[in-house]
Design an enzyme around this catalytic site. Structure first.
Site, short mmCIF file in Angstrom:
data_model
loop_
_atom_site.label_atom_id
_atom_site.label_comp_id
_atom_site.label_asym_id
_atom_site.label_seq_id
_atom_site.Cartn_x
_atom_site.Cartn_y
_atom_site.Cartn_z
N GLU A 7 -15.41 5.20 8.15
CA GLU A 7 -15.84 3.75 8.20
C GLU A 7 -15.77 3.08 9.57
OE1 GLU A 7 -12.16 0.73 7.94
OE2 GLU A 7 -13.56 -0.49 6.40
N ASN A 29 -10.03 -9.33 11.09
CA ASN A 29 -11.37 -9.84 9.89
C ASN A 29 -10.78 -10.73 9.19
OD1 ASN A 29 -9.72 -8.07 8.31
ND2 ASN A 29 -12.60 -7.45 8.02
N LYS A 45 2.67 -11.52 9.01
CA LYS A 45 2.46 -10.87 10.27
C LYS A 45 1.08 -10.38 10.38
CE LYS A 45 2.12 -7.14 12.31
NZ LYS A 45 1.10 -7.98 13.10
N PRO A 46 0.36 -11.63 10.92
CA PRO A 46 -0.94 -11.89 10.84
C PRO A 46 -1.45 -11.31 11.92
CG PRO A 46 -0.21 -13.99 12.24
CD PRO A 46 1.07 -12.94 11.59
N ARG A 73 -14.47 -20.63 1.65
CA ARG A 73 -13.76 -19.99 0.70
C ARG A 73 -12.02 -19.67 0.76
NH1 ARG A 73 -14.82 -13.04 2.83
NH2 ARG A 73 -14.32 -12.20 0.85
N SER A 97 -6.09 -0.94 8.51
CA SER A 97 -6.42 0.39 8.44
C SER A 97 -5.81 1.46 7.53
CB SER A 97 -6.59 0.99 9.89
OG SER A 97 -5.62 1.16 10.39
N CYS A 137 -14.22 -5.12 5.37
CA CYS A 137 -13.56 -3.57 4.40
C CYS A 137 -14.23 -3.12 3.70
CB CYS A 137 -12.75 -4.01 4.05
SG CYS A 137 -11.99 -5.95 2.63
N GLU A 160 -4.26 -2.80 0.30
CA GLU A 160 -5.66 -2.64 0.65
C GLU A 160 -5.63 -2.00 2.43
OE1 GLU A 160 -7.78 -3.99 -1.15
OE2 GLU A 160 -5.96 -5.10 -3.22
P1 NAD Z 1 -4.74 -2.66 11.34
O1 NAD Z 1 -4.42 -1.67 10.73
O2 NAD Z 1 -5.34 -2.36 12.88
O3 NAD Z 1 -3.57 -3.76 12.11
C1 NAD Z 1 -3.79 -4.65 10.36
C2 NAD Z 1 -2.14 -5.07 10.92
O4 NAD Z 1 -1.48 -4.02 10.76
C3 NAD Z 1 -2.20 -6.08 11.89
O5 NAD Z 1 -1.48 -7.28 10.80
C4 NAD Z 1 -1.51 -4.90 12.84
O6 NAD Z 1 -0.31 -5.47 13.31
C5 NAD Z 1 -0.08 -4.47 11.40
N1 NAD Z 1 0.47 -3.40 12.27
C6 NAD Z 1 0.33 -2.24 13.87
N2 NAD Z 1 0.41 -1.09 13.27
C7 NAD Z 1 1.38 -1.71 12.38
C8 NAD Z 1 2.88 -0.88 11.61
N3 NAD Z 1 2.60 0.21 12.69
N4 NAD Z 1 3.07 -1.09 11.10
C9 NAD Z 1 2.78 -2.13 10.45
N5 NAD Z 1 1.83 -2.92 10.69
C10 NAD Z 1 1.54 -2.54 11.40
O7 NAD Z 1 -6.38 -3.41 10.76
P2 NAD Z 1 -7.16 -3.76 11.70
O8 NAD Z 1 -7.73 -3.54 12.94
O9 NAD Z 1 -6.42 -5.20 11.71
O10 NAD Z 1 -8.71 -4.85 10.78
C11 NAD Z 1 -9.17 -3.96 10.67
C12 NAD Z 1 -9.03 -2.64 9.11
O11 NAD Z 1 -9.01 -3.93 8.24
C13 NAD Z 1 -10.19 -2.01 8.35
O12 NAD Z 1 -10.21 -0.87 8.25
C14 NAD Z 1 -10.32 -2.82 7.61
O13 NAD Z 1 -12.22 -1.78 6.66
C15 NAD Z 1 -9.28 -3.29 6.63
N6 NAD Z 1 -9.91 -4.04 5.65
C16 NAD Z 1 -9.48 -4.23 4.33
C17 NAD Z 1 -9.22 -5.37 3.57
C18 NAD Z 1 -9.32 -4.41 2.37
O14 NAD Z 1 -8.93 -5.72 1.82
N7 NAD Z 1 -9.80 -3.30 1.79
C19 NAD Z 1 -9.72 -6.45 3.77
C20 NAD Z 1 -10.40 -6.64 5.62
C21 NAD Z 1 -9.57 -5.39 5.83
#
Ligand code: NAD
Length: 462
Positions: A364, A140, A163-164, A94, A217, A270, A236
């Site tokens: 979610e 994910n 920033k992953p 993909r 999130s 998501c 997103e």
């Molecule tokens: P998360 O919000 O915990 O983390 C996402 C990213 O944000 C990570 O890189 C994390 O290190 C960073 N982060 C954490 N705190 C931060 C801050 N204070 N400032 C800036 N960046 C910060 O999400 P997750 O648990 O990694 O992923 C799951 C979530 O992502 C779920 O809610 C899922 O639905 C969503 N998601 C959405 C899509 C979409 O395209 N709509 C796709 C995949 C995942």
């Protein structure tokens, strides 16, 4: 930190562990805000947009390199994320497909010529790169989530500071090396790793960052939009996608889609199916078949090719899912299968008669759970589907196209698929949410435009 074309040595490190067995998968640097600032300033000083044909060549070559190394990449993704190898092999393909589309779209990025009525002038528009893009990505699908931000960034001619997720940074670093090997100049890409609460706000708010594209999130997305105030932003965020099954539905199709959409990536997607909303009497049959389908899903070691459902990203995440299942059962839902927790693993769960206000389906739930909500009619299905703060995608199963179009018009989501799940996906089409699920659209051609700015040139023209 990956900068100047290589991972830089660091004395302060962060260990990345396999969620399945706790083994160390690798270590990455814990960057400081000062190091990040220096790297961004370096990009600002050195970055020049590449010619579109060169962007296309780099992206095409990166796709070929990913395909050549798909085995080792899939294993790395599985080891750091816990997603099963059967799925991570698909994820590499993909990612390659997204890179190919980005390469093709690069050469399609064309403006317009607009005669200006009554003023003897002609306006020409062209797409220019927006500048330096900060990309923040979730755990994910650690390769594809990075590719869908970095590939359009390169295609638009931008520099990217990525920033992953701190949970899955190793795949992102491997992809950065691939891009450099494919010919991307070193000043066009930085990958920063470390503590998210420190780096995230510093990156999103940095004065030399022109745009922030974030996937994650809702909670974090809101913090990011505050830090990035005044900049272009693409969000997103989470989803709570319904599969709506009408009484005339092809039940075999509904069950097949529900099984895929609820359990893929152990439910950590998501656009996975988070609610199965069934109208009328079809529910008994659907539930019985869904239980049978889920029974055959094998949960366990993500590196075992026979595994369908690996562990969640952490034990903490699994405990939340377990609690929400328990709360739904206490509110009269029937747990028909699974839902057992062993450390970070949750066995595929099917619940019937889930109340529409149970936390399991209001929030979610990122776990392998298929919650069935029974409703009396189509109007109730629409009401329930729209009742949460999320609005990403939806799927509707019916043979009645006229009814489908009414439902599609009434659902507050970014996309609705007839006789396909909310997880239907293509690199060519827009992707994104409404309400709390996000702002802006991804999908490679759309992301490229989000990462571009239109420059208008006018000149005298009789
Ligand atoms: P998360 O919000 O915990 O983390 C996402 C990213 O944000 C990570 O890189 C994390 O290190 C960073 N982060 C954490 N705190 C931060 C801050 N204070 N400032 C800036 N960046 C910060 O999400 P997750 O648990 O990694 O992923 C799951 C979530 O992502 C779920 O809610 C899922 O639905 C969503 N998601 C959405 C899509 C979409 O395209 N709509 C796709 C995949 C995942």
């Amino acid at each position: 930190m990956f900068r100047d074309g290589a991972v830089q040595p660091s004395s302060d490190e962060l260990t990345v562990c396999n969620p399945w067995n706790g083994e160390t998968v690798g270590v990455v640097a814990r960057d400081t805000v000062a190091q990040l600032d220096e790297a961004i300033q370096g990009v600002r000083a050195a970055w020049r947009p590449l010619r579109p044909d060169r962007r296309a060549a780099i992206l095409g070559q990166a796709a070929r390199l990913i395909r050549a190394r798909s085995g080792e990449l899939a294993e790395l993704i599985s080891r750091e994320s816990g997603v099963c190898i059967a799925e991570t092999r698909k994820e590499t393909e993909r990612a390659a497909a997204n890179l190919i589309v980005a390469a093709t779209e690069t050469e399609r990025l064309r403006g317009e010529s607009i005669p200006v009525p009554g003023q003897d002038r002609l306006a020409l528009t062209k797409f220019e790169p927006i500048g330096i893009v900060a990309a923040i990505t979730p755990f994910n699908r650690p390769l594809n989530q990075v590719v869908v931000k970095v590939a359009p960034g390169v295609a638009a001619g931008c520099a990217v500071v990525l920033k992953p997720s701190e949970k899955t940074p190793l795949t992102a670093l491997a992809f950065a090396e691939i891009l450099l090997e494919a010919g991307l100049p070193a000043e066009n890409l930085v990958v920063t790793t470390g503590a998210p609460g420190v780096l995230g706000p510093a990156l999103a708010g940095h004065p030399d960052i022109d745009m922030v594209t974030f996937t994650g999130s809702v909670h974090t997305g809101r913090a990011v939009s505050v830090a990035a105030a005044g900049k272009k932003i693409l969000l997103e965020l989470g989803g709570n996608d319904p599969l709506i099954v009408l009484p005339d539905a092809d039940l075999a199709l509904a069950v097949q889609l529900a099984g895929q959409g609820a359990f893929a990536t152990a439910g950590q997607s998501c656009r996975g199916i988070k609610r199965v909303i069934v109208v009328g009497a079809a529910a008994d049959d659907l539930v019985a078949r869904l239980v049978e389908a889920a029974r055959h899903k094998q949960a366990g070691d993500p590196l075992d090719p026979a595994t369908d459902v690996g562990p969640l990203v952490s034990e903490e995440a699994a405990i939340t899912v377990e609690r929400r299942i328990g709360d739904a059962v206490a509110a009269n839902a029937k747990l028909l299968l699974g839902g057992d927790r062993r450390g970070p693993l949750i066995t595929p769960a099917v619940l019937d008669n889930v109340p529409a206000d149970a936390e399991l389906v209001v929030e979610e739930t990122f776990g392998p759970v298929a919650p069935v909500i029974r409703v009396a009619d189509t109007a109730a299905a629409i009401r329930v589907a729209n009742s949460t703060r999320y609005g990403l995608q939806a799927g509707v199963i019916t043979a009645d196209v006229a009814e489908f179009t009414e439902i599609a018009a009434a659902l507050r989501v970014g996309a609705v698929n007839l006789n396909a799940g909310p997880h239907f996906d293509s690199p060519h089409i827009p992707f994104g949410g409404v309400k709390s699920s996000g702002i802006g659209r991804e999908g490679i051609p759309y992301s490229i435009r989000e990462m571009s700015t239109v420059k208008t040139i006018t000149l005298p023209y009789p």
